[in-house]
Write an enzyme that holds these catalytic residues in place. Structure first.
Site, PDB file in Angstrom:
ATOM      1  CD  GLU A  27     109.914  50.690  15.356  1.00  0.00           C
ATOM      2  OE1 GLU A  27     109.938  51.481  16.320  1.00  0.00           O
ATOM      3  OE2 GLU A  27     110.275  51.014  14.209  1.00  0.00           O
ATOM      4  CE  LYS A 100     112.267  54.153  18.016  1.00  0.00           C
ATOM      5  NZ  LYS A 100     111.269  54.047  16.928  1.00  0.00           N
ATOM      6  CB  CYS A 137     113.242  52.023  14.530  1.00  0.00           C
ATOM      7  SG  CYS A 137     112.852  52.752  12.920  1.00  0.00           S
TER       8      CYS A 137
END
Length: 283
Positions: A27, A100, A137
């Protein structure tokens, strides 16, 4: 950042020469993890998509004939930024991107200051190596995200990651958190009958705030199969460039043995979209 990109390109070329077909980066790989502090000057690290980094990684994917999963700080317009994964196919084209969706806000992980939650939804990205369910994540803790990818035909779940220990926690607590992180994603593999690839940062990054303790990322990047079986686990402390073979055809057989999708009670899940179910609402 320039040095990071050179090292990333060297690693991608090395893996390609060794036979890799799909390469996954960690990431926000271009820079240090800037979310340790809230600083408006860090927005200068963001860039448009397409932009300089997508140009570099597009050319590299085409040169190496690999599918490449990158993770970038996207500047959509002034005041609007995303944590965005961009997937390149073997011809260098952008196969798709994912913004995200779940944004954390914890000491040392001040991501809500920087990132607007994604607005592209949970949709797999079609590539020449299959349909990739790319998440990022904090998304990895949410079974809903994994399930929605699976229900749309994802053949693999992929998580670029930056997560580490709180230096104030005891060693036992740190290890419980690291094992929980891996366990929840192995559970997504089992529940959906899909392989999972999680690629985490590793090593210590000092904080720009002199009073803070910095971030010790726990590494432990891993690949597991559709029954949660570990196919590879990387070091907690050292960088690695590892190629892992995944038997994609096995997933269908596993789903025949464990037909979880067949037995879902979709007629009874309407409450799942509620924030919380108060007890009095049940009567």
């Amino acid at each position: 950042m320039a040095d990071n990109i050179v090292r990333l390109c060297d690693g991608i070329r090395d893996l390609s020469r060794r036979g890799a077909e799909l390469i996954v980066l960690q990431e926000l790989h271009n820079s240090l993890y800037f979310c340790q502090v809230e600083d408006v000057n860090n927005f200068d690290l963001a860039e448009p998509i397409p932009g300089p980094s997508t140009d570099i990684f597009s050319r590299l994917a085409r040169e190496c004939r690999v599918v490449l999963v990158s993770s970038l700080f996207e500047r959509r317009t002034p005041g609007l930024y995303h944590n965005t994964a961009v997937v390149f196919d073997k011809d260098g084209s952008v196969a798709g991107k994912y913004r995200k969706m779940h944004i954390p806000d914890d000491p040392g992980y001040y991501e809500k200051f920087y990132f607007t939650p994604g607005d592209l939804g949970f949709h797999p990205i079609q590539t020449s190596v299959g349909r990739l369910g790319v998440l990022v994540c904090w998304d990895q803790w949410y079974p809903e995200a994994a399930r929605l990818m699976a229900l749309q035909g994802a053949e693999m779940l992929i998580y670029p990651t930056a997560i580490g220990y709180d230096p104030g926690d005891t060693p036992d607590e740190q290890q419980r958190q690291r094992r929980a992180w891996q366990t929840v994603m192995r559970g997504h593999a089992v529940a959906n009958g899909l392989p999972v690839v999680a690629v985490n940062r590793v090593g210590f990054e000092p904080s720009p705030d002199a009073g803070a303790r910095g971030a010790q990322f726990w590494g432990t990047s891993f690949v597991c199969g559709p029954q949660g079986e570990l196919l590879h686990e990387s070091s907690e402390t050292e960088e690695e460039r590892t190629i892992v073979d995944i038997d994609m055809a096995r997933c269908e057989q596993v789903r025949r043995w464990w037909p979880f999708l067949r037995d879902r009670r979709i007629d009874s899940y309407h409450d799942i979209t509620r924030r919380f179910i108060d007890r009095e609402c049940l009567f």
